[in-house]
Scaffold this motif. Structure first.
Motif, PDB file in Angstrom:
ATOM      1  N   GLU A 191      59.576  -7.160  34.828  1.00 37.80           N
ATOM      2  CA  GLU A 191      58.368  -7.300  35.488  1.00 37.80           C
ATOM      3  C   GLU A 191      58.356  -6.081  36.655  1.00 37.80           C
ATOM      4  O   GLU A 191      57.210  -5.457  36.898  1.00 37.80           O
ATOM      5  N   PHE A 280      62.041   2.991  37.944  1.00 41.80           N
ATOM      6  CA  PHE A 280      60.823   3.061  38.454  1.00 41.80           C
ATOM      7  C   PHE A 280      60.476   1.640  38.986  1.00 41.80           C
ATOM      8  O   PHE A 280      60.181   0.586  37.965  1.00 41.80           O
ATOM      9  N   GLY A 282      57.231   1.316  40.411  1.00 46.12           N
ATOM     10  CA  GLY A 282      55.871   1.230  40.645  1.00 46.12           C
ATOM     11  C   GLY A 282      55.674   2.431  41.559  1.00 46.12           C
ATOM     12  O   GLY A 282      56.488   2.666  42.437  1.00 46.12           O
ATOM     13  N   MET A 283      54.520   2.859  41.951  1.00 48.85           N
ATOM     14  CA  MET A 283      54.146   3.684  42.756  1.00 48.85           C
ATOM     15  C   MET A 283      54.456   3.150  44.175  1.00 48.85           C
ATOM     16  O   MET A 283      53.738   2.348  44.458  1.00 48.85           O
ATOM     17  N   LYS A 284      55.054   3.712  44.995  1.00 46.52           N
ATOM     18  CA  LYS A 284      55.298   3.390  46.307  1.00 46.52           C
ATOM     19  C   LYS A 284      54.139   3.900  47.419  1.00 46.52           C
ATOM     20  O   LYS A 284      53.798   4.876  47.399  1.00 46.52           O
ATOM     21  N   ASP A 285      54.017   2.908  48.273  1.00 44.52           N
ATOM     22  CA  ASP A 285      53.166   2.783  49.434  1.00 44.52           C
ATOM     23  C   ASP A 285      51.830   3.550  48.892  1.00 44.52           C
ATOM     24  O   ASP A 285      51.441   4.658  49.659  1.00 44.52           O
ATOM     25  N   LEU A 286      51.154   3.189  48.059  1.00 45.93           N
ATOM     26  CA  LEU A 286      49.697   3.632  47.652  1.00 45.93           C
ATOM     27  C   LEU A 286      48.828   3.273  48.581  1.00 45.93           C
ATOM     28  O   LEU A 286      48.567   2.226  48.713  1.00 45.93           O
TER      29      LEU A 286
ATOM     30  N   PRO B  23      55.723  -2.518  35.991  1.00 53.55           N
ATOM     31  CA  PRO B  23      55.384  -2.322  37.223  1.00 53.55           C
ATOM     32  C   PRO B  23      54.587  -1.056  37.732  1.00 53.55           C
ATOM     33  O   PRO B  23      54.451  -0.257  37.185  1.00 53.55           O
ATOM     34  N   ILE B  24      53.530  -1.503  38.483  1.00 50.00           N
ATOM     35  CA  ILE B  24      52.428  -0.391  38.829  1.00 50.00           C
ATOM     36  C   ILE B  24      52.820   0.282  40.277  1.00 50.00           C
ATOM     37  O   ILE B  24      52.955   1.233  40.143  1.00 50.00           O
ATOM     38  N   ALA B  25      52.679  -0.594  41.081  1.00 49.43           N
ATOM     39  CA  ALA B  25      52.648   0.087  42.528  1.00 49.43           C
ATOM     40  C   ALA B  25      52.941  -0.838  43.698  1.00 49.43           C
ATOM     41  O   ALA B  25      52.696  -2.072  43.558  1.00 49.43           O
ATOM     42  N   ASP B  26      53.188  -0.276  44.779  1.00 49.08           N
ATOM     43  CA  ASP B  26      53.132  -1.172  45.970  1.00 49.08           C
ATOM     44  C   ASP B  26      51.937  -0.435  46.662  1.00 49.08           C
ATOM     45  O   ASP B  26      51.970   0.893  47.113  1.00 49.08           O
ATOM     46  N   ILE B  27      50.949  -1.323  47.088  1.00 44.74           N
ATOM     47  CA  ILE B  27      49.816  -0.929  47.904  1.00 44.74           C
ATOM     48  C   ILE B  27      49.714  -1.249  49.351  1.00 44.74           C
ATOM     49  O   ILE B  27      49.945  -2.343  49.494  1.00 44.74           O
ATOM     50  N   GLY B  28      49.280  -0.230  50.065  1.00 47.18           N
ATOM     51  CA  GLY B  28      49.356  -0.268  51.493  1.00 47.18           C
ATOM     52  C   GLY B  28      50.155   0.358  52.160  1.00 47.18           C
ATOM     53  O   GLY B  28      50.899   1.206  51.774  1.00 47.18           O
ATOM     54  N   LEU B  30      47.086  -1.743  54.037  1.00 47.61           N
ATOM     55  CA  LEU B  30      45.659  -1.640  54.204  1.00 47.61           C
ATOM     56  C   LEU B  30      45.277  -2.472  55.361  1.00 47.61           C
ATOM     57  O   LEU B  30      45.857  -3.304  55.966  1.00 47.61           O
ATOM     58  N   ARG B 335      49.363  -5.844  52.781  1.00 48.64           N
ATOM     59  CA  ARG B 335      49.995  -4.988  51.498  1.00 48.64           C
ATOM     60  C   ARG B 335      50.233  -5.809  50.285  1.00 48.64           C
ATOM     61  O   ARG B 335      50.341  -6.820  50.318  1.00 48.64           O
ATOM     62  N   LYS B 338      54.982  -4.971  44.732  1.00 56.19           N
ATOM     63  CA  LYS B 338      55.288  -5.183  43.466  1.00 56.19           C
ATOM     64  C   LYS B 338      54.229  -5.689  42.704  1.00 56.19           C
ATOM     65  O   LYS B 338      54.422  -6.748  41.959  1.00 56.19           O
ATOM     66  N   ARG B 340      52.348  -5.860  39.521  1.00 59.23           N
ATOM     67  CA  ARG B 340      52.834  -5.383  38.081  1.00 59.23           C
ATOM     68  C   ARG B 340      51.643  -6.096  37.122  1.00 59.23           C
ATOM     69  O   ARG B 340      51.181  -7.033  37.533  1.00 59.23           O
TER      70      ARG B 340
END
Lengths: 438, 352
Positions: A191, A280, A282-286, B23-28, B30, B335, B338, B340
């Motif tokens: 995951e 991978f 995920g995209m980091k620090d988006l 897995p998509i992204a770590d967002i922040g 914010l 933030r 992870k 996903r």
């Protein structure tokens, strides 16, 4: 004596089809007269899964195994752990055989093309069911193709009336070769993380063209140099065929042979290695500013480039690599029926070992009918790695020429109008013309 | 002929039919500013409080107790060449009124600062006497010297923790002790003023649940999911929050575009798609973020998830829990680590 010699010749030829006679280097020991083979074309097509593992009739349409109407059990159950296809074409330009003081000599010039592809089932498993069964081992992914010439000298020697041995030494001249081999290709999918471990080589002889490299040192397939002329050979090798024939008593002949013991040392002027790991998560620090289509696309593109930097082969110095030939071992037994010497009962077994996929084997029994100087017909059937197999061999003599052919195939049908086998299949087609020196 | 593919092969494929997780992204990070800027509540709140230089949500009040030009004081003195004592009327102020407006919405003071100051524009010092009463405590000043040219001399300053609002302050018997010939000591020739006032500042925290839900529209999402015939999507993330409020996503409405049959396209709520309700993000505080695992399931009850035009989030903001500094600060971050997505049941495409 002459009658005995003719009978012996007939017997010798009647052991099996002419093509098999020439394949076992010991079988020519009993020939009294020479021959000139004007040409022989032999095509082998071998695949351990058929089209019915990919295409599925559902109602009035044909769907692929990835269609929702095909269950994962059915689709993956029809595939092999390593799904392979192998093709080989042998072309004997000319052969010359002559009787010596004791044994029989032969010279042969020919060429061979072989190519193959193997795809691990895990790739289809991921596509069909998803990523829940991580980790995946994809290291059996392979593709290759080779073209090389052969110059062979053979000698067969009768040690006694009952026992003959023979050998053939082959000088192999490599012309072109391409090989993609993965020594390690692991994929872990969870995951939170996708991880790729790759160690693979791509090699291509540079007999005609040299592949360029980009600014970062990766092979650039859009950039070539070279004038396209036929260049020097790019490999050399050596192989040996060995054989023996044993006739324990009148009417029975047992023969065994081992073919293509050897290999070629290739020089791959275009060489690349893909090695490394990429994780991978995920995209980091988006950031909030990047949550729009333009920025997300840019980030995805950057991620793709990072993955490619692991997958793309990095140019390395040209290198030598030794590649073994597919080794074939064969045994044949033939029994001339006492009530009619024209009719023989035959049995054979064959095993071919490959470096990139599971071996091929088969065992057959059959009957052959031989009218020396006129016609020969053989029928055989049996079973092997890919199921039932049958064969038809024949030759016809006219004047001093002998035209011979054989056809071997499995059953299971083919794609209509296309001929792609529906089941795992081994198909060979052979045709040749020889001039018998009398 | 069963396997006749001369008319082509149906290339529809359903990939990953069991489950696929990506897995998509770590967002922040914010910040609250980014959150509040997109909803109406931001403009409402901006009239009730503001952000200080350190980023804290604050209310401030400054009130003048006394102010008089030096010239007028000179003209009222019996003998300007002698020191003069000037009495200031008793004063009662209501500094806490500044905090009452936000308090109604749940923004309670976490730290209150009160200061009593004097402005001495003279080139010579003066003194102040009197009594200040704040809450239940009193402070007596007995000729406390005020240095010359003091813009805002803090006669008294104190900070108070806790949500109890400082509602009243009062001064009694305040006397300004001016030096002799004070007019000559005014660099502006009498036009500057001697003054006394107080300052009040409260750094806010969220003290009680916001009485209403905050609708947050997410427009122009335009996710073309219909073509992939996806049935069940799970979005998971670990929310790391420093923000000292508890956020509860009470419900999410999935909006789709619908043609009314006359060529008019409108956006309506899709009843066929359900989203996990009641998701909660725990409160944290600056330097001590709290992690809340979040799992949002988007599921089609019948059929598949259609093209999603947008989302309507209904958010509740509740008081923080636990210990720690609960002051709200614009620099606090949230933030979504992870992030996903897990798709169950497959993704349908037309060929690879």
């Amino acid at each position: 004596m002459k009658k005995l010699a003719i009978s012996f010749l007939a017997f010798a030829i009647g052991i099996s089809a002419w093509s098999q006679t020439l394949e076992n280097p010991a079988a020519t020991a009993s020939l009294e007269n020479g021959f000139v083979r004007i040409g022989e074309f032999n095509s082998t097509s071998r695949n351990n899964v058929g089209a019915s593992a990919i295409y599925y009739p559902k109602g009035d349409k044909i769907v692929t195994g990835l269609h929702s109407s095909v269950s994962a059990e059915e689709f993956l159950g029809n595939l092999k752990p390593v799904n392979s296809k192998y093709n080989q074409i042998d072309y004997k330009l000319v052969s010359y055989g002559w009787k010596g003081s004791r044994g029989f000599h032969s010279l042969e010039v020919g060429a061979r093309v072989n190519y193959g592809l193997s795809v691990p089932k895990e790739i289809f498993r991921i596509l069909k069911t998803g990523t829940s069964q991580s980790p995946y081992d994809l290291s059996s992914l392979r593709a290759f193709g080779n073209v090389y010439g052969e110059l062979a000298y053979g000698y067969a020697l009768p040690l006694s009336d009952k026992f003959s041995i023979g050998g053939r030494v082959k000088l192999l001249v490599g012309l072109n070769s391409v090989d993609i081999v993965t020594r390690r290709f692991n994929l872990i999918t969870t995951e939170e993380q996708y991880r790729l471990d790759l160690d693979a080589d791509i090699d291509l002889t540079n007999r005609n063209k040299k592949i360029g490299t980009d600014d970062e040192g990766y092979l650039d397939y859009t950039s070539f140099s070279g004038k396209g002329k036929l260049g020097a050979p790019t490999g050399g090798g050596f192989a040996v065929d060995l054989g023996l024939v044993w006739k324990p008593f009148d009417g029975l002949s047992l023969s065994a042979s081992a073919l293509d013991l050897g290999g070629i040392l290739w020089y791959y002027g275009n060489a690349g290695t893909s090695a490394g790991s990429y994780t991978f998560e995920g995209m980091k620090d988006l950031s909030a500013d990047e949550l729009d289509e333009e920025h997300l696309t840019a980030r995805l593109k950057a991620t793709g480039e990072e993955v490619l930097s692991v997958i793309k082969p990095k140019s390395v110095d040209g290198r030598f690599k030794a590649k073994g030939l597919p080794l074939t071992a064969q045994v044949v037994a033939s029994y001339m029926l006492p009530f009619w010497e024209r009719l023989s009962l035959d049995a054979s077994g064959r095993y071919t070992g490959y470096s990139y996929c599971a071996p091929y084997w088969e065992a057959r029994g059959g009957l052959s009918l031989d009218f020396p100087g006129l016609v020969y017909l053989g029928l055989s059937a049996g079973s092997g790695a890919y199921g039932f197999i049958y064969g038809v061999q024949g030759s016809v003599d006219f004047l001093s020429f002998r035209l011979y052919a054989s056809y071997e195939n499995g059953i299971g049908g083919t794609i209509p109008y296309e001929g792609t086998p529906l089941k795992a299949n081994n198909k060979t087609l052979l045709i040749g013309l020889v001039y018998l020196i009398k | 002929m069963e396997y006749d593919i001369s008319d082509g092969v149906d290339k529809e494929m359903t990939l990953f039919s069991d489950v696929v997780s990506i897995p998509i992204a770590d967002i922040g990070p914010l910040s609250p500013k980014q959150f509040l800027g997109d909803v109406d509540l931001g403009s409402t709140l901006s009239g009730l409080f503001k952000v200080d230089d350190e980023g804290y949500f604050v209310v401030e009040k400054e009130e003048t107790i006394y102010s008089n030009p030096v010239l007028l004081l000179h003209m009222g003195a019996a003998d300007p060449t002698q020191p003069l004592d000037v009495g200031i009327d008793d004063f009662t102020g209501y500094p806490g009124v500044a905090a009452e407006g936000p308090a109604w919405l749940g923004f309670m003071p976490a730290l209150q600062e009160f200061s009593l100051y004097v402005v001495n524009p003279l080139t010579e010092g003066m003194a102040v006497s009197g009594k200040l009463t704040l809450l239940s405590a009193s402070e007596v000043f007995n000729k406390v010297p005020i240095s010359a040219a003091s813009d805002h001399f803090e006669l008294f300053s104190e900070a108070f923790n806790g949500p109890s609002i400082i509602d009243v302050c009062s001064t009694e018997n305040m006397v300004l002790h001016l030096p002799a010939s004070f007019l000559e000591k005014d660099p502006l020739g009498g036009w500057s003023s001697i003054a006394m006032g107080y300052r009040y500042k409260a750094q806010l925290a969220f003290g009680k649940d916001l009485p209403m839900q905050i609708p947050i529209p997410v427009n122009d999402l335009d996710l073309p999911l219909g073509q992939f015939r996806v049935k069940d999507v799970l979005l998971s993330t670990d929310v790391v929050s420093e923000i000292p409020v508890t956020l509860v996503l009470e419900s999410v409405d999935v909006m789709v575009k619908e043609d009314d049959g006359e060529g008019n396209v409108k956006t309506v709520v899709c009843d066929d798609v359900s989203v996990t309700p009641g998701l909660s993000i725990a409160s944290g505080c600056s330097g001590a973020p709290v992690v809340s695992p979040l799992a949002i399931r988007i599921k089609a009850q019948e059929g598949t998830i259609p093209d999603i035009a947008g989302l309507q989030l209904n958010l509740s903001v509740k008081a923080p829990t636990g210990e720690g500094d609960k002051r709200l600060n614009m620099n606090q971050t949230i933030r979504f680590n992870k992030l996903r997505v897990t798709v169950s049941g497959g993704i349908t495409v037309q060929g690879l």
